[in-house]
Design a protein around this motif. Structure first.
Motif, PDB file in Angstrom:
ATOM      1  N   ASN A   1       0.807  -1.219   0.000  1.00  0.00           N
ATOM      2  CA  ASN A   1       0.000   0.000   0.000  1.00  0.00           C
ATOM      3  C   ASN A   1       0.841   1.271   0.000  1.00  0.00           C
ATOM      4  O   ASN A   1       0.304   2.373  -0.149  1.00  0.00           O
ATOM      5  CB  ASN A   1      -0.929   0.018   1.210  1.00  0.00           C
ATOM      6  CG  ASN A   1      -1.986  -1.069   1.139  1.00  0.00           C
ATOM      7  OD1 ASN A   1      -2.616  -1.272   0.111  1.00  0.00           O
ATOM      8  ND2 ASN A   1      -2.157  -1.803   2.233  1.00  0.00           N
TER       9      ASN A   1
ATOM     10  N   ILE B   1       4.448   7.750  -0.567  1.00  0.00           N
ATOM     11  CA  ILE B   1       3.137   8.053   0.017  1.00  0.00           C
ATOM     12  C   ILE B   1       2.741   6.919   0.946  1.00  0.00           C
ATOM     13  O   ILE B   1       2.614   5.766   0.529  1.00  0.00           O
ATOM     14  CB  ILE B   1       2.075   8.232  -1.079  1.00  0.00           C
ATOM     15  CG1 ILE B   1       2.512   9.291  -2.091  1.00  0.00           C
ATOM     16  CG2 ILE B   1       0.728   8.613  -0.453  1.00  0.00           C
ATOM     17  CD1 ILE B   1       1.606   9.394  -3.307  1.00  0.00           C
TER      18      ILE B   1
ATOM     19  N   PRO C   1      -0.179   5.723   3.484  1.00  0.00           N
ATOM     20  CA  PRO C   1      -1.542   5.962   3.983  1.00  0.00           C
ATOM     21  C   PRO C   1      -1.602   5.909   5.508  1.00  0.00           C
ATOM     22  O   PRO C   1      -0.842   5.171   6.151  1.00  0.00           O
ATOM     23  CB  PRO C   1      -2.346   4.816   3.366  1.00  0.00           C
ATOM     24  CG  PRO C   1      -1.517   4.302   2.235  1.00  0.00           C
ATOM     25  CD  PRO C   1      -0.098   4.525   2.641  1.00  0.00           C
ATOM     26  N   GLU C   2      -2.520   6.676   6.063  1.00  0.00           N
ATOM     27  CA  GLU C   2      -2.676   6.696   7.515  1.00  0.00           C
ATOM     28  C   GLU C   2      -2.915   5.293   8.073  1.00  0.00           C
ATOM     29  O   GLU C   2      -2.389   4.931   9.124  1.00  0.00           O
ATOM     30  CB  GLU C   2      -3.851   7.594   7.890  1.00  0.00           C
ATOM     31  CG  GLU C   2      -4.176   7.587   9.382  1.00  0.00           C
ATOM     32  CD  GLU C   2      -5.645   7.888   9.652  1.00  0.00           C
ATOM     33  OE1 GLU C   2      -5.900   8.781  10.465  1.00  0.00           O
ATOM     34  OE2 GLU C   2      -6.515   7.224   9.065  1.00  0.00           O
TER      35      GLU C   2
ATOM     36  N   GLN D   1      -7.905   8.483   1.453  1.00  0.00           N
ATOM     37  CA  GLN D   1      -6.761   8.848   0.619  1.00  0.00           C
ATOM     38  C   GLN D   1      -6.087  10.121   1.117  1.00  0.00           C
ATOM     39  O   GLN D   1      -4.864  10.273   1.000  1.00  0.00           O
ATOM     40  CB  GLN D   1      -7.217   9.042  -0.835  1.00  0.00           C
ATOM     41  CG  GLN D   1      -7.669   7.780  -1.528  1.00  0.00           C
ATOM     42  CD  GLN D   1      -8.096   8.050  -2.955  1.00  0.00           C
ATOM     43  OE1 GLN D   1      -7.419   8.763  -3.704  1.00  0.00           O
ATOM     44  NE2 GLN D   1      -9.243   7.505  -3.345  1.00  0.00           N
TER      45      GLN D   1
ATOM     46  N   ARG E   1      -5.818  11.130   4.214  1.00  0.00           N
ATOM     47  CA  ARG E   1      -5.093  10.919   5.470  1.00  0.00           C
ATOM     48  C   ARG E   1      -3.805  10.144   5.146  1.00  0.00           C
ATOM     49  O   ARG E   1      -3.822   8.936   4.956  1.00  0.00           O
ATOM     50  CB  ARG E   1      -5.948  10.142   6.468  1.00  0.00           C
ATOM     51  CG  ARG E   1      -7.230  10.862   6.866  1.00  0.00           C
ATOM     52  CD  ARG E   1      -7.928  10.152   8.018  1.00  0.00           C
ATOM     53  NE  ARG E   1      -8.335   8.803   7.677  1.00  0.00           N
ATOM     54  CZ  ARG E   1      -9.526   8.458   7.188  1.00  0.00           C
ATOM     55  NH1 ARG E   1     -10.431   9.389   6.938  1.00  0.00           N
ATOM     56  NH2 ARG E   1      -9.817   7.194   6.929  1.00  0.00           N
ATOM     57  N   ARG E   2      -2.689  10.854   5.113  1.00  0.00           N
ATOM     58  CA  ARG E   2      -1.445  10.240   4.638  1.00  0.00           C
ATOM     59  C   ARG E   2      -0.257  11.049   5.125  1.00  0.00           C
ATOM     60  O   ARG E   2      -0.386  12.192   5.567  1.00  0.00           O
ATOM     61  CB  ARG E   2      -1.429  10.214   3.107  1.00  0.00           C
ATOM     62  CG  ARG E   2      -1.319  11.601   2.484  1.00  0.00           C
ATOM     63  CD  ARG E   2      -1.789  11.663   1.064  1.00  0.00           C
ATOM     64  NE  ARG E   2      -1.476  12.964   0.447  1.00  0.00           N
ATOM     65  CZ  ARG E   2      -2.226  14.059   0.567  1.00  0.00           C
ATOM     66  NH1 ARG E   2      -3.316  14.030   1.313  1.00  0.00           N
ATOM     67  NH2 ARG E   2      -1.873  15.185  -0.036  1.00  0.00           N
TER      68      ARG E   2
ATOM     69  N   GLU F   1       3.569  11.956   3.421  1.00  0.00           N
ATOM     70  CA  GLU F   1       4.406  11.879   2.230  1.00  0.00           C
ATOM     71  C   GLU F   1       5.857  12.164   2.603  1.00  0.00           C
ATOM     72  O   GLU F   1       6.129  13.067   3.385  1.00  0.00           O
ATOM     73  CB  GLU F   1       3.934  12.868   1.175  1.00  0.00           C
ATOM     74  CG  GLU F   1       2.519  12.624   0.682  1.00  0.00           C
ATOM     75  CD  GLU F   1       2.060  13.650  -0.342  1.00  0.00           C
ATOM     76  OE1 GLU F   1       2.816  14.637  -0.560  1.00  0.00           O
ATOM     77  OE2 GLU F   1       0.985  13.491  -0.909  1.00  0.00           O
TER      78      GLU F   1
END
Length: 222
Positions: free
Chosen positions: A98, A111, A113-114, A210, A212-213, A215
């Motif tokens: 992911n 990237i 994801p949370e 999407q 909530r991430r 980078e």
């Protein structure tokens, strides 16, 4: 006239480089070129302009543009090749499917994801995610000529002030693990953007997920 000649030489350099595209390097698709070739093309254009403008006596601008294009292409190709190799190494090192690794040509974007990093409303990185972050840290140590931006993002649920604070704490948590993995803190900047930079609509659960991430941007310095 001199300006036109400069333009002609620069354009010629770009066309020649584009013609050298090897389909075998791009899955047989001549319409897509590698990051190395993109770097060469960009470097050629910049080098041509620089070579023309650095001529003190304004003579032979076409020749200076051509020389600049050649030198710029070489430098751009090297930078592009390094990013290609670093991106490939990251893809092998990071285990979670992911996690996205995007090569933008001039920088890399990782990237996260949370859902793989944090529990809801938490800034504590999960144990499983830490393994991948340490893998990223090892990669950054292998390619030390870059600066790193760690940027936290949230959706728009809750107050903007709360989201800003949460995104900042999450960015700092990720940056702290990179530092613990041996990456110099002088290379890293941690920034929270809160809900200000969504990549999808906050009107749906999928879109909010999407947004909530965290980078990690890797920008070469030379």
């Amino acid at each position: 006239m001199k300006l036109r000649m400069t333009t002609v030489f620069a354009a010629s350099g770009l066309i020649a480089l584009g013609a050298c595209t090897d389909p075998s390097l791009n899955g047989g698709q001549t319409g897509n070129i590698s990051r190395t070739q993109q770097g060469a093309l960009a470097g050629a254009a910049i080098g041509a302009l620089y070579g023309a403008t650095r001529d003190d006596d304004k003579n032979n601008q076409g020749r200076d543009a051509a020389r600049g294009a050649i030198l710029g292409a070489a430098a751009g190709a090297v930078a592009g090749n390094i990013l290609d190799r670093q991106a490939a190494a990251l893809e092998q090192a990071v285990q979670n499917p992911n996690v996205q690794i995007v090569n933008h040509g001039s920088y890399l974007q990782v990237i996260l994801p949370e859902g793989i990093l944090f529990a809801t409303d938490s800034a504590a990185v999960s144990g499983v995610a830490q393994n991948d972050l340490y893998a990223v840290a090892r990669n950054l140590n292998q390619y030390p000529n870059s600066r790193i931006e760690v940027i936290g993002h949230t959706d728009n649920t809750g107050s903007a002030a709360y989201n800003q604070d949460l995104s900042q704490r999450r960015a700092q948590s990720v940056a702290g693990i990179l530092t613990a993995g041996g990456v110099s803190s002088a290379r890293i900047v941690a920034v929270g953007r809160g809900e200000d930079q969504p990549t999808a609509s906050n009107a749906t659960d999928q879109g909010r997920a999407q947004n909530r991430r965290v980078e990690i941007l890797i920008r070469p310095t030379q």
